[in-house]
Design a protein around this motif. Sequence first.
Motif, PDB file in Angstrom:
ATOM      1  N   PRO A  55       0.801  -1.237   0.000  1.00  0.00           N
ATOM      2  CA  PRO A  55       0.000   0.000   0.000  1.00  0.00           C
ATOM      3  C   PRO A  55       0.826   1.276   0.000  1.00  0.00           C
ATOM      4  CG  PRO A  55      -0.812  -1.567   1.640  1.00  0.00           C
ATOM      5  CD  PRO A  55       0.506  -2.067   1.183  1.00  0.00           C
ATOM      6  N   HIS A  56       2.095   1.169   0.353  1.00  0.00           N
ATOM      7  CA  HIS A  56       2.957   2.354   0.454  1.00  0.00           C
ATOM      8  C   HIS A  56       3.830   2.558  -0.783  1.00  0.00           C
ATOM      9  CE1 HIS A  56       1.721   2.346   4.645  1.00  0.00           C
ATOM     10  NE2 HIS A  56       2.178   1.107   4.780  1.00  0.00           N
ATOM     11  N   VAL A  57       3.709   1.683  -1.777  1.00  0.00           N
ATOM     12  CA  VAL A  57       4.504   1.811  -2.997  1.00  0.00           C
ATOM     13  C   VAL A  57       3.795   2.765  -3.957  1.00  0.00           C
ATOM     14  CG1 VAL A  57       5.514   0.595  -4.971  1.00  0.00           C
ATOM     15  CG2 VAL A  57       5.398  -0.517  -2.738  1.00  0.00           C
ATOM     16  N   SER A  58       4.535   3.668  -4.547  1.00  0.00           N
ATOM     17  CA  SER A  58       3.954   4.649  -5.474  1.00  0.00           C
ATOM     18  C   SER A  58       4.565   4.485  -6.865  1.00  0.00           C
ATOM     19  CB  SER A  58       4.195   6.076  -4.959  1.00  0.00           C
ATOM     20  OG  SER A  58       5.587   6.341  -4.863  1.00  0.00           O
ATOM     21  N   ILE A  59       3.780   4.875  -7.870  1.00  0.00           N
ATOM     22  CA  ILE A  59       4.228   4.840  -9.253  1.00  0.00           C
ATOM     23  C   ILE A  59       3.856   6.171  -9.892  1.00  0.00           C
ATOM     24  CG2 ILE A  59       2.074   3.732 -10.006  1.00  0.00           C
ATOM     25  CD1 ILE A  59       3.712   2.289 -12.159  1.00  0.00           C
ATOM     26  N   THR A  60       4.750   6.745 -10.674  1.00  0.00           N
ATOM     27  CA  THR A  60       4.521   8.062 -11.255  1.00  0.00           C
ATOM     28  C   THR A  60       3.601   7.966 -12.469  1.00  0.00           C
ATOM     29  OG1 THR A  60       6.419   7.950 -12.743  1.00  0.00           O
ATOM     30  CG2 THR A  60       6.823   8.739 -10.502  1.00  0.00           C
ATOM     31  N   SER A  61       3.026   9.098 -12.826  1.00  0.00           N
ATOM     32  CA  SER A  61       2.149   9.130 -14.004  1.00  0.00           C
ATOM     33  C   SER A  61       2.940   8.873 -15.282  1.00  0.00           C
ATOM     34  CB  SER A  61       1.434  10.482 -14.089  1.00  0.00           C
ATOM     35  OG  SER A  61       2.378  11.540 -14.168  1.00  0.00           O
ATOM     36  N   ASP A  62       4.203   9.303 -15.325  1.00  0.00           N
ATOM     37  CA  ASP A  62       5.037   9.028 -16.492  1.00  0.00           C
ATOM     38  C   ASP A  62       5.287   7.534 -16.643  1.00  0.00           C
ATOM     39  OD1 ASP A  62       5.185  11.642 -17.190  1.00  0.00           O
ATOM     40  OD2 ASP A  62       7.206  11.993 -16.390  1.00  0.00           O
ATOM     41  N   GLN A  63       5.481   6.837 -15.531  1.00  0.00           N
ATOM     42  CA  GLN A  63       5.698   5.395 -15.593  1.00  0.00           C
ATOM     43  C   GLN A  63       4.440   4.659 -16.053  1.00  0.00           C
ATOM     44  OE1 GLN A  63       7.072   4.948 -11.524  1.00  0.00           O
ATOM     45  NE2 GLN A  63       9.176   4.604 -12.199  1.00  0.00           N
ATOM     46  N   VAL A  64       3.283   5.097 -15.569  1.00  0.00           N
ATOM     47  CA  VAL A  64       2.026   4.500 -16.008  1.00  0.00           C
ATOM     48  C   VAL A  64       1.836   4.731 -17.500  1.00  0.00           C
ATOM     49  CG1 VAL A  64      -0.480   4.594 -15.793  1.00  0.00           C
ATOM     50  CG2 VAL A  64       0.935   4.691 -13.744  1.00  0.00           C
ATOM     51  N   GLN A  65       2.142   5.966 -17.948  1.00  0.00           N
ATOM     52  CA  GLN A  65       2.010   6.283 -19.364  1.00  0.00           C
ATOM     53  C   GLN A  65       2.954   5.426 -20.199  1.00  0.00           C
ATOM     54  OE1 GLN A  65       2.559  10.421 -20.265  1.00  0.00           O
ATOM     55  NE2 GLN A  65       2.497  10.102 -22.470  1.00  0.00           N
ATOM     56  N   ALA A  66       4.166   5.181 -19.677  1.00  0.00           N
ATOM     57  CA  ALA A  66       5.127   4.352 -20.406  1.00  0.00           C
ATOM     58  C   ALA A  66       4.617   2.926 -20.566  1.00  0.00           C
ATOM     59  CB  ALA A  66       6.470   4.364 -19.677  1.00  0.00           C
ATOM     60  N   LEU A  67       4.014   2.383 -19.521  1.00  0.00           N
ATOM     61  CA  LEU A  67       3.482   1.020 -19.586  1.00  0.00           C
ATOM     62  C   LEU A  67       2.309   0.932 -20.562  1.00  0.00           C
ATOM     63  CD1 LEU A  67       3.618   0.041 -15.791  1.00  0.00           C
ATOM     64  CD2 LEU A  67       5.138  -0.726 -17.617  1.00  0.00           C
ATOM     65  N   ILE A  68       1.442   1.941 -20.530  1.00  0.00           N
ATOM     66  CA  ILE A  68       0.295   1.933 -21.451  1.00  0.00           C
ATOM     67  C   ILE A  68       0.759   2.078 -22.898  1.00  0.00           C
ATOM     68  CG2 ILE A  68      -1.773   3.207 -22.135  1.00  0.00           C
ATOM     69  CD1 ILE A  68      -2.194   3.899 -19.193  1.00  0.00           C
ATOM     70  N   GLN A  69       1.741   2.959 -23.131  1.00  0.00           N
ATOM     71  CA  GLN A  69       2.270   3.135 -24.476  1.00  0.00           C
ATOM     72  C   GLN A  69       2.939   1.859 -24.981  1.00  0.00           C
ATOM     73  OE1 GLN A  69       1.834   5.939 -26.375  1.00  0.00           O
ATOM     74  NE2 GLN A  69       2.630   4.631 -28.014  1.00  0.00           N
ATOM     75  N   THR A  70       3.582   1.138 -24.075  1.00  0.00           N
ATOM     76  CA  THR A  70       4.191  -0.140 -24.446  1.00  0.00           C
ATOM     77  C   THR A  70       3.122  -1.142 -24.864  1.00  0.00           C
ATOM     78  OG1 THR A  70       6.006   0.247 -22.896  1.00  0.00           O
ATOM     79  CG2 THR A  70       5.669  -2.012 -23.649  1.00  0.00           C
ATOM     80  N   ALA A  71       2.031  -1.170 -24.099  1.00  0.00           N
ATOM     81  CA  ALA A  71       0.923  -2.075 -24.442  1.00  0.00           C
ATOM     82  C   ALA A  71       0.375  -1.754 -25.828  1.00  0.00           C
ATOM     83  CB  ALA A  71      -0.172  -1.986 -23.386  1.00  0.00           C
ATOM     84  N   LEU A  72       0.225  -0.476 -26.129  1.00  0.00           N
ATOM     85  CA  LEU A  72      -0.270  -0.077 -27.452  1.00  0.00           C
ATOM     86  C   LEU A  72       0.718  -0.459 -28.546  1.00  0.00           C
ATOM     87  CD1 LEU A  72      -1.715   3.451 -26.588  1.00  0.00           C
ATOM     88  CD2 LEU A  72      -3.008   1.389 -27.105  1.00  0.00           C
ATOM     89  N   SER A  73       2.008  -0.280 -28.276  1.00  0.00           N
ATOM     90  CA  SER A  73       3.028  -0.608 -29.278  1.00  0.00           C
ATOM     91  C   SER A  73       3.063  -2.103 -29.577  1.00  0.00           C
ATOM     92  CB  SER A  73       4.407  -0.148 -28.799  1.00  0.00           C
ATOM     93  OG  SER A  73       4.422   1.258 -28.593  1.00  0.00           O
ATOM     94  N   LEU A  74       2.755  -2.913 -28.571  1.00  0.00           N
ATOM     95  CA  LEU A  74       2.750  -4.362 -28.745  1.00  0.00           C
ATOM     96  C   LEU A  74       1.406  -4.879 -29.258  1.00  0.00           C
ATOM     97  CD1 LEU A  74       4.678  -5.414 -25.513  1.00  0.00           C
ATOM     98  CD2 LEU A  74       5.510  -5.568 -27.863  1.00  0.00           C
ATOM     99  N   GLY A  75       0.438  -3.974 -29.412  1.00  0.00           N
ATOM    100  CA  GLY A  75      -0.864  -4.393 -29.917  1.00  0.00           C
ATOM    101  C   GLY A  75      -1.681  -5.184 -28.921  1.00  0.00           C
ATOM    102  N   VAL A  76      -1.471  -4.934 -27.626  1.00  0.00           N
ATOM    103  CA  VAL A  76      -2.216  -5.659 -26.590  1.00  0.00           C
ATOM    104  C   VAL A  76      -3.624  -5.086 -26.509  1.00  0.00           C
ATOM    105  CG1 VAL A  76      -2.333  -6.241 -24.145  1.00  0.00           C
ATOM    106  CG2 VAL A  76      -0.123  -6.132 -25.300  1.00  0.00           C
ATOM    107  N   GLU A  77      -4.624  -5.956 -26.580  1.00  0.00           N
ATOM    108  CA  GLU A  77      -6.011  -5.519 -26.591  1.00  0.00           C
ATOM    109  C   GLU A  77      -6.591  -5.551 -25.179  1.00  0.00           C
ATOM    110  OE1 GLU A  77      -7.962  -8.096 -29.297  1.00  0.00           O
ATOM    111  OE2 GLU A  77      -6.915  -7.346 -31.057  1.00  0.00           O
ATOM    112  N   GLY A  78      -7.560  -4.657 -24.939  1.00  0.00           N
ATOM    113  CA  GLY A  78      -8.264  -4.631 -23.658  1.00  0.00           C
ATOM    114  C   GLY A  78      -7.577  -3.747 -22.634  1.00  0.00           C
ATOM    115  N   ASN A  79      -8.366  -3.326 -21.645  1.00  0.00           N
ATOM    116  CA  ASN A  79      -7.853  -2.439 -20.587  1.00  0.00           C
ATOM    117  C   ASN A  79      -7.364  -3.196 -19.365  1.00  0.00           C
ATOM    118  OD1 ASN A  79     -10.578  -0.712 -21.746  1.00  0.00           O
ATOM    119  ND2 ASN A  79      -8.561   0.206 -21.878  1.00  0.00           N
ATOM    120  N   ARG A  80      -7.821  -4.436 -19.198  1.00  0.00           N
ATOM    121  CA  ARG A  80      -7.384  -5.187 -18.020  1.00  0.00           C
ATOM    122  C   ARG A  80      -5.876  -5.373 -18.015  1.00  0.00           C
ATOM    123  NH1 ARG A  80     -12.144  -8.936 -18.523  1.00  0.00           N
ATOM    124  NH2 ARG A  80     -13.534  -8.498 -16.776  1.00  0.00           N
TER     125      ARG A  80
END
Length: 618
Positions: A209-234
């Motif tokens: 519960p005390h671990v944090s992740i930055t918005s840039d890191q979240v954006q990087a992971l989402i952009q990676t998913a899009l680049s790999l063609g991963v479907e769905g939001n889950r």
Amino acid sequence: MIAFTDIVGMDLAKQALMLLAVDPSLGGVVIPSAVGSGKSTLARAFSGILPEGTPFVELPLNVTEDRLIGGVDLEATLASGVRVVQHGVLSKAHGGVLYVDSLSLLDSSAVSHIMDAMSRGEVLVEREGLSEVHPANFMLVGTYDPTDGEVRMGLLDRIGIIVPFTAQNDFRARKKIVSVVLGTRDAEDTQDELNMLKGLIQAAREQLPHVSITSDQVQALIQTALSLGVEGNRADIFTVRAALASAALAQRSDVEEEDMKLAIKIVLIPRATRMPEREADEMPPQEEPPPPEEPEAEDEEAPADTPDSDAESDEEQKDTPDMIEELMMDAIETELPDNILNISLASKKKSKSGSRGEALNNRRGRFVRAQPGEMRSGKVALIPTLISAAPWQETRRRDKKMAGRPKTALIISKDDVKIKRFRDKSGTLFIFMVDASGSMALNRMRQAKGAVASLLQNAYVHRDQVSLISFRGKQAQVLLPPSQSVDRAKRELDVLPTGGGTPLASALYLGWETAKQARTKGISQIMFVLITDGRGNIGLQSAFDPDAVKPSKEDLEKEIEALSGSICADGIAAIVVDTQMNYLSRGEAPKLAQKLGGRYFYLPNAKAEQIVEAALSF
């Protein structure tokens, strides 16, 4: 039983299971691997690192619906005179782990109940005179051999982590595995290691519960998913949670790059449908010439929102972290089985061919256009009909024949009527014709069963159907009529007779008849998949007359050539999978493929996925 800490290798799978123990909201872990790789041993050993009292329930493949979701315990009810409700396997796994070995072979109705329970976190029990809700919030751990077929995509979508790994082929690792299995370890040492691991997991749960992740890191992971063609939001959510759990396991308060790489490796890459083109993205800006003067004049006439759109696009590019590309490529270049990305790319190629088996009709499907027609011939396209009639209203009102009509009424003539045209996926019918004669018959049947199961897993998406014809003895036999049902296929394919002669002509004729019947039901695309060595030695007449005289070799060749020519002229695609060893082959299978106008594949030790890939690539 071998302890979790004693298992040799499988580091990525171990790490994935530890992340699941830290954060059960990851849903579960699926481990596809070949027979003998140790995946089941690892999955069962997972119970040894969970907190005390955590349920670990193993689901048998032959589980009944009452046993799975629960119901009335008839024996206890009759004995006590009071209705006794029995909890099912799913509710018994509440708060713990549900383990399924050979997950791809689980009955589809059981898979549906598991999917529903994972979505709701509870099980609905509806029986005569009984309606109850049992809590069923569990982690799913599944293992399976990919050659037995694939797991339903709906279930994989609810599971966060997919960890493919290969068996140990290193001499030292294999030697260590043998020594661990046959040797003896001090029980106290093993228990101490397990206790340390349990303490690490408990500390990670408290840290999570005390671990944090930055918005840039979240954006990087989402952009990676899009680049790999991963479907769905889950998948995006699972990736972020996996990165957080990895940081918590390392007792960090912030997510770092190595946590993101691990999350990409076990969540996104197994779901990838394409490979990112690193060089292709960099080349166009370098080779693009400076804009000429003429387009500048045209730009002045362009809509005002175009520059804003470009500016927003540039701004998004600036906001995207520079590490995305390195992050993604580093994760991809890790040691994973070669066939994982190949299978992903093949499935993407198949999904791109969305027009496969599509046909125009007047009744159902996706509305694509309107065309002139009679009202009784289909559904009226109202708006195109009104648009067609509108320009002629004044002229028609002045016509004497239209006099007396209310001015508010719209006058529509027969020529104005437009009928809707729909595009519907009629699908492809894959007709497997399997040579069940000779010493290789059992192996061919196993290959065909796996290929049929694999195609049926995703048959609903493309409206595909699968049929199986076995030929042996005097004639061919339809073991599985055209079907989309995995359950029916499993029932029909359990008993497969083998041995005897090779009535190849009978198989071709029966397949041709099956294809013609399918076309009367709207299936336009048909694929023959022949798994054979191409040696036919029984004539077609023997299928109708058991006492028929055996034809000569020349007559057999003419018979097969005539049938093959008719099949080819009928527009039926075909592939021939040659299962004969090279030193025994006389070249019959390539000749058969040539006569059918199809493709030839030499796969003497073919696996189910190879046959499926060959069929889908044609």
